[in-house]
Design a protein around this motif. Structure first.
Motif, PDB file in Angstrom:
ATOM      1  N   ILE A   3     -21.584 -47.523  -7.040  1.00 46.03           N
ATOM      2  CA  ILE A   3     -21.031 -46.450  -7.877  1.00 46.03           C
ATOM      3  C   ILE A   3     -22.055 -45.325  -7.977  1.00 46.03           C
ATOM      4  CG2 ILE A   3     -20.328 -45.799 -10.204  1.00 46.03           C
ATOM      5  CD1 ILE A   3     -18.870 -48.335 -10.473  1.00 46.03           C
ATOM      6  N   GLU A   4     -21.610 -44.104  -7.646  1.00 42.81           N
ATOM      7  CA  GLU A   4     -22.484 -42.934  -7.682  1.00 42.81           C
ATOM      8  C   GLU A   4     -21.800 -41.790  -8.428  1.00 42.81           C
ATOM      9  OE1 GLU A   4     -23.751 -41.754  -3.812  1.00 42.81           O
ATOM     10  OE2 GLU A   4     -24.442 -43.764  -3.235  1.00 42.81           O
ATOM     11  N   GLU A   5     -22.595 -40.886  -8.925  1.00 43.99           N
ATOM     12  CA  GLU A   5     -22.094 -39.631  -9.488  1.00 43.99           C
ATOM     13  C   GLU A   5     -22.131 -38.591  -8.376  1.00 43.99           C
ATOM     14  OE1 GLU A   5     -20.854 -38.343 -12.250  1.00 43.99           O
ATOM     15  OE2 GLU A   5     -20.875 -40.135 -13.510  1.00 43.99           O
ATOM     16  N   ILE A   6     -20.983 -38.060  -8.009  1.00 48.77           N
ATOM     17  CA  ILE A   6     -20.913 -37.072  -6.937  1.00 48.77           C
ATOM     18  C   ILE A   6     -20.079 -35.879  -7.393  1.00 48.77           C
ATOM     19  CG2 ILE A   6     -21.177 -38.820  -5.124  1.00 48.77           C
ATOM     20  CD1 ILE A   6     -18.162 -38.543  -4.573  1.00 48.77           C
ATOM     21  N   GLU A   7     -20.102 -34.826  -6.605  1.00 47.12           N
ATOM     22  CA  GLU A   7     -19.329 -33.632  -6.931  1.00 47.12           C
ATOM     23  C   GLU A   7     -17.833 -33.912  -6.817  1.00 47.12           C
ATOM     24  OE1 GLU A   7     -20.300 -30.438  -7.882  1.00 47.12           O
ATOM     25  OE2 GLU A   7     -22.249 -31.431  -8.210  1.00 47.12           O
ATOM     26  N   ARG A   8     -17.077 -33.337  -7.740  1.00 47.38           N
ATOM     27  CA  ARG A   8     -15.618 -33.442  -7.649  1.00 47.38           C
ATOM     28  C   ARG A   8     -15.141 -32.657  -6.429  1.00 47.38           C
ATOM     29  NH1 ARG A   8     -12.079 -31.496 -12.757  1.00 47.38           N
ATOM     30  NH2 ARG A   8     -13.518 -32.972 -13.759  1.00 47.38           N
ATOM     31  N   PRO A   9     -14.250 -33.239  -5.607  1.00 46.22           N
ATOM     32  CA  PRO A   9     -13.799 -32.520  -4.406  1.00 46.22           C
ATOM     33  C   PRO A   9     -12.971 -31.287  -4.752  1.00 46.22           C
ATOM     34  CG  PRO A   9     -12.538 -34.537  -4.700  1.00 46.22           C
ATOM     35  CD  PRO A   9     -13.638 -34.572  -5.712  1.00 46.22           C
ATOM     36  N   VAL A  10     -12.979 -30.330  -3.843  1.00 48.28           N
ATOM     37  CA  VAL A  10     -12.189 -29.106  -3.992  1.00 48.28           C
ATOM     38  C   VAL A  10     -11.046 -29.168  -2.990  1.00 48.28           C
ATOM     39  CG1 VAL A  10     -12.194 -26.597  -3.796  1.00 48.28           C
ATOM     40  CG2 VAL A  10     -14.203 -27.798  -4.740  1.00 48.28           C
ATOM     41  N   PRO A  11      -9.797 -29.050  -3.443  1.00 50.76           N
ATOM     42  CA  PRO A  11      -8.681 -29.173  -2.504  1.00 50.76           C
ATOM     43  C   PRO A  11      -8.608 -27.990  -1.540  1.00 50.76           C
ATOM     44  CG  PRO A  11      -7.877 -28.505  -4.668  1.00 50.76           C
ATOM     45  CD  PRO A  11      -9.342 -28.797  -4.826  1.00 50.76           C
ATOM     46  N   ALA A  12      -8.327 -28.291  -0.270  1.00 49.01           N
ATOM     47  CA  ALA A  12      -8.082 -27.255   0.727  1.00 49.01           C
ATOM     48  C   ALA A  12      -6.723 -26.619   0.454  1.00 49.01           C
ATOM     49  CB  ALA A  12      -8.134 -27.858   2.127  1.00 49.01           C
ATOM     50  N   ALA A  13      -6.368 -25.621   1.238  1.00 51.91           N
ATOM     51  CA  ALA A  13      -5.135 -24.864   0.990  1.00 51.91           C
ATOM     52  C   ALA A  13      -3.899 -25.746   0.975  1.00 51.91           C
ATOM     53  CB  ALA A  13      -4.991 -23.760   2.038  1.00 51.91           C
ATOM     54  N   ASP A  14      -3.884 -26.804   1.814  1.00 52.96           N
ATOM     55  CA  ASP A  14      -2.708 -27.674   1.916  1.00 52.96           C
ATOM     56  C   ASP A  14      -2.873 -28.976   1.148  1.00 52.96           C
ATOM     57  OD1 ASP A  14      -4.658 -28.784   3.556  1.00 52.96           O
ATOM     58  OD2 ASP A  14      -3.273 -29.255   5.196  1.00 52.96           O
ATOM     59  N   GLU A  15      -3.832 -29.018   0.222  1.00 51.54           N
ATOM     60  CA  GLU A  15      -4.138 -30.254  -0.495  1.00 51.54           C
ATOM     61  C   GLU A  15      -3.883 -30.121  -1.991  1.00 51.54           C
ATOM     62  OE1 GLU A  15      -7.639 -32.270   2.236  1.00 51.54           O
ATOM     63  OE2 GLU A  15      -8.235 -31.040   0.529  1.00 51.54           O
ATOM     64  N   ILE A  16      -3.824 -31.282  -2.645  1.00 48.76           N
ATOM     65  CA  ILE A  16      -3.819 -31.352  -4.101  1.00 48.76           C
ATOM     66  C   ILE A  16      -5.032 -32.142  -4.558  1.00 48.76           C
ATOM     67  CG2 ILE A  16      -1.336 -31.100  -4.455  1.00 48.76           C
ATOM     68  CD1 ILE A  16      -1.101 -34.144  -4.644  1.00 48.76           C
ATOM     69  N   LEU A  17      -5.526 -31.831  -5.734  1.00 46.53           N
ATOM     70  CA  LEU A  17      -6.576 -32.624  -6.364  1.00 46.53           C
ATOM     71  C   LEU A  17      -5.903 -33.534  -7.376  1.00 46.53           C
ATOM     72  CD1 LEU A  17      -9.635 -33.186  -6.793  1.00 46.53           C
ATOM     73  CD2 LEU A  17      -9.546 -31.495  -8.649  1.00 46.53           C
ATOM     74  N   VAL A  18      -6.091 -34.835  -7.209  1.00 45.27           N
ATOM     75  CA  VAL A  18      -5.432 -35.828  -8.061  1.00 45.27           C
ATOM     76  C   VAL A  18      -6.460 -36.489  -8.974  1.00 45.27           C
ATOM     77  CG1 VAL A  18      -4.094 -37.974  -8.111  1.00 45.27           C
ATOM     78  CG2 VAL A  18      -3.662 -36.270  -6.324  1.00 45.27           C
ATOM     79  N   LYS A  19      -6.174 -36.467 -10.248  1.00 41.14           N
ATOM     80  CA  LYS A  19      -6.938 -37.250 -11.214  1.00 41.14           C
ATOM     81  C   LYS A  19      -6.459 -38.686 -11.088  1.00 41.14           C
ATOM     82  CE  LYS A  19      -7.961 -37.354 -16.207  1.00 41.14           C
ATOM     83  NZ  LYS A  19      -7.636 -36.698 -17.501  1.00 41.14           N
ATOM     84  N   VAL A  20      -7.300 -39.551 -10.524  1.00 36.33           N
ATOM     85  CA  VAL A  20      -6.864 -40.889 -10.126  1.00 36.33           C
ATOM     86  C   VAL A  20      -6.812 -41.827 -11.331  1.00 36.33           C
ATOM     87  CG1 VAL A  20      -7.357 -42.885  -8.661  1.00 36.33           C
ATOM     88  CG2 VAL A  20      -7.827 -40.568  -7.803  1.00 36.33           C
ATOM     89  N   TYR A  21      -5.686 -42.506 -11.466  1.00 37.47           N
ATOM     90  CA  TYR A  21      -5.558 -43.561 -12.469  1.00 37.47           C
ATOM     91  C   TYR A  21      -5.732 -44.939 -11.838  1.00 37.47           C
ATOM     92  CZ  TYR A  21      -4.257 -40.711 -16.475  1.00 37.47           C
ATOM     93  OH  TYR A  21      -4.285 -39.832 -17.529  1.00 37.47           O
TER      94      TYR A  21
END
Length: 322
Positions: free
Chosen positions: A17-35
């Motif tokens: 488990i690491e602390e990393i940067e939150r990804p940035v969605p590309a033009a054709d992507e969505i950013l999902v808050k994972v449950y």
């Protein structure tokens, strides 16, 4: 954000488990808050360094996990079919940054609105295995109402969806499972269940339209038995793309005029995920969950899932449902 990152290939000890940067969605992507994220056999294969098919695509460091359910946090500039707050499920980019993480950015075309009838944990059990089942029996096998299909490994995570989907289509479904799972496969809707521990399917079946190898058994001698029960012009489909047909299997298929197919990659993500959502909301398909683990327990989850004594999909619960 927290994520389970592997920086080297190996056993469960490489899951960190690491602390990393939150990804940035590309033009054709969505950013999902994972449950929640599903655990699949391919996770172990990738963790250990892949097989001949996957190895060329793997680049460290990487995050495992190829089922996700959660809430849309942000949309890429070209995404028009989702809005912030939508509850979704789908397949992260493979083999990119997976869903053992608090957030995942993935192509919007690989996600759909989550069935309202399912919890986030239940929804995370569906995408990858559901797609493998549907792509195999429908896109490759062209299964039609009234046809006879034999599903090997019918109690497994792929096989149990294949049984249910085939019944919805109106097929006559025969499944194979261990003694302990006979009743479970019947409850899924199978018309017949063969106990592979005590019965020889090749002595009991004939004139089968489609055989779907959804089990993890990799044995070309077993495949010869499967070919023997197919009718002329039938189709043998395997989900085990890493285990090719040998010459004896190729010859047996040629002699009987049957077709052999491997599911090389998932296709038609959005249309199938939307179909699954409809089926679940109508109550035509059910999910069987196995154990549920916290993100910090992912190594334990892998160890338990690799024992082989598993019914239902194991889930990594990234965050609790409200």
């Amino acid at each position: 954000m927290k994520a389970v990152v592997i920086n080297e290939f190996g056993g469960t000890d490489v899951l960190k488990i690491e602390e990393i940067e939150r990804p940035v969605p590309a033009a054709d992507e969505i950013l999902v808050k994972v449950y929640a994220s599903g655990i699949n056999p391919v996770d172990r294969v990738v963790r250990e360094g892949g097989n001949a098919v996957l190895r060329p695509y793997l680049k460290l460091p990487l995050i495992l996990g190829w089922d996700a359910s959660g809430v849309v946090e942000k949309m890429g500039s070209n995404v028009t079919n989702f809005k912030k707050g939508d509850e979704v499920y789908g397949v992260p980019n493979f083999p990119g940054n997976g869903s053992y993480a608090e957030y995942v950015a993935a192509k919007a075309s690989q996600f759909a609105l989550k069935p309202k009838s399912l919890s986030f944990n239940e929804a995370a059990a569906v995408p990858l295995t559901g797609l493998v089942a549907a792509n195999s029996i429908f896109d490759l096998g062209k299964l039609k109402a009234g046809q006879r299909i034999f599903i090997q490994g019918a109690s497994g995570s792929v096989g149990n969806f294949a049984v249910q989907f085939a019944k919805i289509k109106g097929a006559y479904v025969i499944g194979s499972a261990s003694t302990d799972n006979q009743e479970f496969v019947k409850q899924l809707g199978a018309d017949e269940v063969i106990d592979y521990k005590t019965e020889s399917f090749e002595a009991l079946l004939q004139d089968i339209d489609i055989v779907f190898e959804a089990s993890s058994v990799r044995d070309n001698k077993e495949r010869l038995k499967s070919i023997s029960i197919l009718k002329e012009g039938g189709i043998f489909i395997s989900a085990n793309v890493d285990f090719p047909f040998d010459e004896t299997v190729e010859k047996a298929m040629e002699d009987k005029n049957v077709k052999g197919e491997f599911l090389a990659a998932q296709i038609n993500h959005l249309s199938w995920l939307n179909q699954f959502t409809q089926w679940f909301n109508e109550g035509n398909v059910k999910v069987t969950l196995g154990n549920v683990y916290a993100l910090e327990q992912v190594a334990e989850a892998h160890e338990e899932s690799e024992t082989g004594h598993v019914r239902g999909k194991f889930i990594v619960e990234v965050r609790k449902e409200n």
